[in-house]
Design a protein around this motif. Sequence first.
Motif, short mmCIF file in Angstrom:
data_model
loop_
_atom_site.label_atom_id
_atom_site.label_comp_id
_atom_site.label_asym_id
_atom_site.label_seq_id
_atom_site.Cartn_x
_atom_site.Cartn_y
_atom_site.Cartn_z
N GLU A 10 61.88 12.79 51.36
CA GLU A 10 60.93 13.57 50.58
C GLU A 10 61.11 12.77 49.16
O GLU A 10 59.89 12.51 48.88
N LEU A 11 62.13 12.13 48.68
CA LEU A 11 62.21 11.48 47.52
C LEU A 11 61.48 10.16 47.88
O LEU A 11 60.79 9.61 46.94
N PHE A 12 61.72 9.64 48.86
CA PHE A 12 61.00 8.17 49.13
C PHE A 12 59.45 8.53 49.21
O PHE A 12 58.49 7.53 48.48
N LEU A 13 58.94 9.37 49.92
CA LEU A 13 57.41 9.71 49.87
C LEU A 13 56.69 10.11 48.49
O LEU A 13 55.63 9.78 48.48
N GLN A 14 57.66 10.31 47.55
CA GLN A 14 56.99 10.88 46.29
C GLN A 14 57.29 9.75 45.41
O GLN A 14 57.00 9.55 44.19
N SER A 15 57.84 8.62 45.64
CA SER A 15 58.09 7.47 44.97
C SER A 15 56.95 6.75 44.51
O SER A 15 55.78 6.75 45.24
N PRO A 16 57.03 6.09 43.26
CA PRO A 16 55.76 5.51 42.79
C PRO A 16 55.22 4.41 43.74
O PRO A 16 53.69 3.99 43.73
N LEU A 17 55.73 3.75 44.31
CA LEU A 17 55.47 2.55 45.44
C LEU A 17 54.74 3.25 46.57
O LEU A 17 53.58 2.77 46.81
N VAL A 18 55.17 4.36 47.06
CA VAL A 18 54.36 5.22 48.03
C VAL A 18 53.07 5.68 47.50
O VAL A 18 51.96 5.65 48.09
N THR A 19 52.91 6.26 46.30
CA THR A 19 51.97 6.78 45.70
C THR A 19 50.91 5.66 45.50
O THR A 19 49.70 5.82 45.70
N TRP A 20 51.46 4.28 45.15
CA TRP A 20 50.47 3.22 44.78
C TRP A 20 49.70 2.87 46.50
O TRP A 20 48.59 2.51 46.48
N GLY A 25 43.88 4.15 50.79
CA GLY A 25 43.43 5.19 51.78
C GLY A 25 44.44 6.14 52.43
O GLY A 25 45.66 6.13 51.89
N PRO A 26 44.14 7.07 53.08
CA PRO A 26 45.09 8.01 53.38
C PRO A 26 46.06 7.63 54.47
O PRO A 26 45.71 6.95 55.24
N LEU A 27 46.98 8.20 54.08
CA LEU A 27 48.35 7.77 54.98
C LEU A 27 48.59 9.05 55.66
O LEU A 27 49.29 10.02 55.38
N GLY A 28 48.43 9.06 56.99
CA GLY A 28 48.66 9.97 57.65
C GLY A 28 47.49 11.06 57.66
O GLY A 28 46.90 11.03 56.59
N SER A 29 47.27 12.02 58.61
CA SER A 29 46.27 13.23 58.57
C SER A 29 46.95 14.18 57.26
O SER A 29 47.94 14.34 57.05
N GLU A 30 45.87 15.01 57.05
CA GLU A 30 46.29 16.06 55.91
C GLU A 30 47.24 17.20 56.71
O GLU A 30 47.90 17.49 55.97
N VAL A 37 53.99 10.94 58.15
CA VAL A 37 53.41 10.04 57.27
C VAL A 37 54.35 8.82 57.09
O VAL A 37 53.96 8.01 56.97
N TYR A 38 55.47 9.13 57.03
CA TYR A 38 56.47 8.04 56.70
C TYR A 38 56.56 7.34 58.22
O TYR A 38 56.62 5.87 57.88
N MET A 39 56.43 7.79 59.20
CA MET A 39 56.37 7.15 60.51
C MET A 39 55.11 5.92 60.54
O MET A 39 55.36 5.06 61.11
N GLU A 40 54.16 6.46 60.09
CA GLU A 40 52.82 5.60 59.97
C GLU A 40 52.95 4.43 59.12
O GLU A 40 52.62 3.30 59.32
N LEU A 41 53.75 4.85 58.04
CA LEU A 41 54.14 3.68 56.94
C LEU A 41 55.03 2.69 57.65
O LEU A 41 54.81 1.48 57.88
N VAL A 42 56.02 3.00 58.32
CA VAL A 42 57.14 2.42 59.04
C VAL A 42 56.64 1.60 60.35
O VAL A 42 57.02 0.45 60.46
N LEU A 47 50.36 -1.01 56.72
CA LEU A 47 50.70 -2.08 55.43
C LEU A 47 50.04 -3.30 55.96
O LEU A 47 49.81 -4.09 54.92
N ASN A 48 49.86 -3.61 57.18
CA ASN A 48 49.46 -4.72 57.70
C ASN A 48 47.79 -4.71 57.27
O ASN A 48 47.07 -5.78 56.97
N LYS A 49 47.17 -3.58 57.20
CA LYS A 49 45.78 -3.51 56.85
C LYS A 49 45.94 -3.61 55.16
O LYS A 49 44.62 -4.29 54.93
N ILE A 50 46.48 -3.16 54.47
CA ILE A 50 46.58 -3.65 53.14
C ILE A 50 46.82 -5.17 52.92
O ILE A 50 46.19 -5.78 52.03
#
Length: 170
Positions: A10-20, A25-30, A37-42, A47-50
């Motif tokens: 929860e803390l990680f996903l609310q971090s400024p870096l994740v917010t940035w 684009g949307p990270l995970g579906s609504e 959401v985290y696993m999509e990031l991991v 991140l490769n698309k970015i």
Amino acid sequence: MDVTISELLELFLQSPLVTWVKTFGPLGSESEDRLGVYMELVDGVFLNKIMLQIDPRPTNQRVNKHVNNDIYLRVQNLTILVRSIKTYYQEVLQQLIVMNLPNVLMIGKDPLSGKSMDEIKKLLLLVLGCAVQCERKEEFIERIKQLDIETQAAIVAHIQEVGFTRCCFR
């Protein structure tokens, strides 16, 4: 006091870096939960698309789009990402990365640990460093300026933390 993985997540996903990162684009579906959401990031696909937006030069490496919690595919995607970041710093920015590179094996094998979240943070910091120094930096900085003041300040602190002082916010 022990912190649970759920609380760390929860803390990680609310971090400024994740917010940035979410400004790309949307990270995970609504409807997806925090873990999804985290696993999509991991998994490294997002991140490769970015990184491809930051450095559109062709690469001969193909990112595995459907990781499905496969450790090998996750590690492969993250290795491609780290290699792209390292190449961009060296060839385009003419800079040397002085911090330890993220441990993609740790992330791949045990993504739901505090140590892996620290490694993902390193990845996000390196991608941020590329974004604020690339040819499209004005566009990426403008996205940061759209965030709330507290998040902007935290991102500026991250930029300073990793030594990208040439980036400026007005």
